[in-house]
Write an enzyme that holds these catalytic residues in place. Structure first.
Site, PDB file in Angstrom:
ATOM      1  CG  LEU A 130      -1.796  -1.192   1.440  1.00  0.00           C
ATOM      2  CD1 LEU A 130      -2.543  -1.093   2.759  1.00  0.00           C
ATOM      3  CD2 LEU A 130      -2.777  -1.283   0.291  1.00  0.00           C
ATOM      4  CE  LYS A 131       4.722   5.376  -4.441  1.00  0.00           C
ATOM      5  NZ  LYS A 131       5.859   5.450  -3.528  1.00  0.00           N
TER       6      LYS A 131
END
Ligand code: PXG
Length: 292
Positions: free
Chosen positions: A150-151
């Site tokens: 998850l950025k």
């Protein structure tokens, strides 16, 4: 006229590009982002970056107010408004304005902004001499706690590691996972070279699946190299013939030393150089084209 920023559907002057102190992106790091580059009027891997942004948002149940095509147009529109052919693009979607509680249901609408700016290149020295790295005490986020895929706007895991690298007097940090396997650097993926084989950690050890990493994996076959995704420890780094990092901003960077061990000849190796050349060929011909 100064830099124009895309903010919630409008292009505004940099000085007017402000978000609320009640935005949960700021209060809780609740949001997602992408760092993208354009090369001579071609946005490299734009579709892949947008897909990753929607994937991160999906897991966070963060509704991006624009569909993919509209978001792509917004990126291009911002580049054009700023007359930028070669740019670094920062696309950010936050949870939006809410109250002081962390409940995302209180945030009515996500905030979107796009910053496009002149690309500030890393010093040439980095590419000519190679970087120095150190493994740091901060462990990479556990995938079951906050998955590195998850950025998100919460980059404190990476920032702590960066501080530790600076304290150790090196250029960049290598984070290990809780089992001691090599994961990645603070904003780059890592590869080792041994003969005709490249090795890079698999996603499940806890890394961001980098788009530059994928590009290297894609071009390796036609260059006569095999890529294996397999967990490895510090020892494999120390004994590699070459080590390089990959990332949108840094592209492909050679490594000279890790934890005070000289890597290979201690300078950029022939395989790394070949990949740097091939990657530049790719970025000069592939991408979403726009004209100013
Ligand atoms: N790992 C992490 C943790 C990252 O944040 C990469 C790998 C490389 O991924 P791409 O898709 O770019 O090949 C990133 C990249 C920057 C910067 O300006 C880059 C990132 C985050 C913050 C700053 O270099 N992400």
């Amino acid at each position: 006229m100064g830099l124009k920023i895309y903010l919630d559907g409008k292009l505004v002057e940099k000085a007017d590009a402000v978000v609320s102190v009640f935005d949960h992106g700021l209060l809780y790091g609740d949001g997602v982002f992408e760092g993208i580059r354009s090369y001579d009027g071609l946005v490299f891997k734009l579709s892949e970056h947008l897909d990753r942004l929607y994937e991160s948002s999906h897991t966070l149940r963060l509704v991006v107010p624009l569909k993919k095509e509209a978001l792509q147009n917004a990126v291009i529109e911002t580049l054009k408004a700023n007359g930028l052919k070669d740019a670094y693009i920062r696309l950010v979607v936050t949870r939006g304005v809410g109250d002081l509680g962390l409940d995302p249901r209180k945030c009515a609408k996500a905030t979107i902004f796009i910053i496009t700016d002149k690309i500030t290149l890393y010093p040439r020295e980095y590419y000519e001499k190679g970087l120095t790295l150190a493994t740091v005490p901060t462990v990479r986020n556990h995938p079951e706690a906050l998955n590195p895929q998850l950025k998100t706007l919460n980059y404190l895991n990476n920032i702590l590691a960066k501080i530790e690298a600076t304290n150790a007097g090196v250029d960049e940090a290598i984070l290990l996972n809780s089992q001691g396997y090599v994961t990645e650097c603070t904003g780059e993926n890592i590869f080792t070279v041994k003969g005709k084989t490249l090795c890079t950690p698999p996603a499940y050890v806890g890394i961001l699946r980098g788009i530059t990493r994928q590009s290297v994996m894609d071009i390796a076959g036609s260059m006569g190299y095999k890529v294996i995704e397999e967990p490895f420890t510090r020892h494999e780094l120390y004994i590699a013939e070459e080590v390089f990092l990959t990332g949108t901003a840094a592209e492909i960077v050679p490594i000279a030393k890790i934890d005070n061990r000289v890597i290979g000849e201690g300078r950029p190796g022939p395989v790394t150089k070949k990949f740097m050349d091939e990657f530049h060929k790719l970025t000069s011909k592939e991408g979403v084209r726009y004209t100013l």
